[in-house]
Write a protein that holds these residues in place. Sequence first.
Motif, mmCIF file in Angstrom:
data_model
loop_
_atom_site.group_PDB
_atom_site.id
_atom_site.type_symbol
_atom_site.label_atom_id
_atom_site.label_comp_id
_atom_site.label_asym_id
_atom_site.label_seq_id
_atom_site.Cartn_x
_atom_site.Cartn_y
_atom_site.Cartn_z
ATOM 1 N N SER A 134 0.845 -1.124 0.092
ATOM 2 C CA SER A 134 0.062 0.080 0.179
ATOM 3 C C SER A 134 0.951 1.115 -0.055
ATOM 4 O O SER A 134 0.743 2.301 -0.701
ATOM 5 C CB SER A 134 -0.968 0.034 1.203
ATOM 6 N N ILE A 135 1.986 1.297 1.001
ATOM 7 C CA ILE A 135 2.932 2.336 0.857
ATOM 8 C C ILE A 135 3.661 2.625 -0.280
ATOM 9 O O ILE A 135 3.837 3.604 -1.149
ATOM 10 C CB ILE A 135 3.888 2.249 2.096
ATOM 11 N N ARG A 136 4.025 1.486 -0.971
ATOM 12 C CA ARG A 136 4.525 1.210 -2.187
ATOM 13 C C ARG A 136 3.827 2.069 -3.343
ATOM 14 O O ARG A 136 4.150 2.792 -4.214
ATOM 15 C CB ARG A 136 5.081 -0.009 -2.455
ATOM 16 N N PRO A 141 -0.987 7.097 1.518
ATOM 17 C CA PRO A 141 -0.535 7.586 2.924
ATOM 18 C C PRO A 141 -0.609 6.516 4.246
ATOM 19 O O PRO A 141 -1.639 5.964 4.224
ATOM 20 C CB PRO A 141 -1.035 8.929 3.109
ATOM 21 N N PRO A 142 0.487 6.387 5.027
ATOM 22 C CA PRO A 142 0.018 5.609 6.087
ATOM 23 C C PRO A 142 -0.852 5.802 6.786
ATOM 24 O O PRO A 142 -1.418 4.937 7.502
ATOM 25 C CB PRO A 142 1.461 5.775 6.707
ATOM 26 N N LEU A 160 6.036 -2.509 12.026
ATOM 27 C CA LEU A 160 5.999 -2.062 10.834
ATOM 28 C C LEU A 160 4.826 -0.843 10.893
ATOM 29 O O LEU A 160 4.963 0.385 10.322
ATOM 30 C CB LEU A 160 5.781 -3.154 9.923
ATOM 31 N N GLY A 161 3.613 -1.231 11.255
ATOM 32 C CA GLY A 161 2.649 -0.249 11.176
ATOM 33 C C GLY A 161 2.781 0.689 12.348
ATOM 34 O O GLY A 161 2.364 1.885 11.916
ATOM 35 N N LEU A 162 3.249 0.414 13.424
ATOM 36 C CA LEU A 162 3.690 1.600 14.430
ATOM 37 C C LEU A 162 4.618 2.360 13.671
ATOM 38 O O LEU A 162 4.499 3.825 14.045
ATOM 39 C CB LEU A 162 4.356 1.110 15.849
ATOM 40 N N TYR A 192 -3.224 4.279 10.512
ATOM 41 C CA TYR A 192 -4.425 4.961 11.077
ATOM 42 C C TYR A 192 -4.909 3.999 12.192
ATOM 43 O O TYR A 192 -5.403 4.577 13.240
ATOM 44 C CB TYR A 192 -5.289 5.234 10.087
ATOM 45 N N GLN A 193 -4.768 2.876 12.177
ATOM 46 C CA GLN A 193 -5.582 2.116 13.035
ATOM 47 C C GLN A 193 -5.238 0.411 13.120
ATOM 48 O O GLN A 193 -4.920 -0.027 11.931
ATOM 49 C CB GLN A 193 -7.343 2.050 12.626
#
Length: 419
Positions: free
Chosen positions: A90-92, A96-97, A114-116, A121-122
């Motif tokens: 998704s980021i690639r 936006p994160p 990775l998410g942190l 968003y959540q």
Amino acid sequence: MTGMFQRRDGRLFAEEVALTDIAEAVGTPVYVNSANGMRQQARILQEAFAGQDVRICYAVKANHHLAVLRLFAGMGLGMDTVSGGEIARSIRAGCPPDRIVFAGIAKDDDEMRLGLQHGIYQFNVESVEELHRLDQVARAVGRRAPVALRVNPNVAAGGHDKISTGRKGDKFGVPLEDALEILTAADGMEGVEPVGLHCHIGSQIVELAPFETAYQRVIEAWRAIRAGGVALSRIDFGGGFGVRYQEPPRFRIPDYAAMVKRLTAGLGATVVLEPGRFLVAEQAVLLTRAIYLKQTADHRFLVLDAGMNTLIRPAMYGAWHDIEPVEGGRGDEAPTEVVGPICESSDFFARGRMLPRLEGGDLVAILQAGAYGSVMASDYNSRPGPAEVMVDGSQFDVITRRRPVELQFEDEVIPRWLG
């Protein structure tokens, strides 16, 4: 025919491009995706929810191709992901994160980090055990994870037992009645910030009633948790909107949007929606070529160069896909077994389907193939996975090349003791 796939002068087209031209240029089997079809579906949702505080996050698992993600990210959609790999994709693709939701019951520590680190968003948390693990990981990296707790409203829904996810016996979420206790405890944790409730009751839901029943239960719990002192600000209703396979859904998206607006009136909550199938299912076809027609005393078998390794849904779920000859056929329609080349009895696309006589070399389009099609393809039987193209008006481009057989085993290693 539906959407951006229409017949003109006897031939099937994807938008302004003849499927015969794609087959000649790219070969078969190949997935043909309609960019304008996907845009149209996204706009239907955006227009239906105009004026409401709603975030639409595309469920990446339906079709995770970078081109598809880039298209939706460019329209302002977020992404609903279920793995670290989907977050990275998704980021690639340019999302936006802070538009990314991370769901799934098996997040490992690296995926949580990775998410942190990206500040997504959540996190949709599915168990007490996961909540405590996320708290530990977040504290270790000096972050606080925004958490929506997935609750199970005990509503059975979905087009098949294997895609119904909101019942008490399903592996997803926690019992609705436990949510207050869990989120009250979470409110005291340093590494997590409770922000909402999440539910997702199934896929391919074709009626409004199951949605409304589930949402009413979740909203009642949300109000009770807020009253108990936990400052929730979001409700994530997941996805599950049905699409037309054999029959159309029995509700329209504006009706669904009106129902959500009515149920959430006065809550002051941001609503998160996570559609996947709705956005892509009818916006791709699997273009395949007949190898030959096999006739027995009792059956007529149309053998294709695509198989269950290319599109597994019929073998896995008994799923229905419309099947159309690209340039017509010969004679009257007759019951036909539409099968693939894989060495398995379950390798079929349709049984007893009424089709005109087709011969080896004829092109066939398998419709409604955009969701859970190419993403579940494999090299089983060492048959190369399908190519993919995207059509946009009168232009098309290859977005996934067909892998040569040699690349299937390029990363395999023979132990040195075998010589």
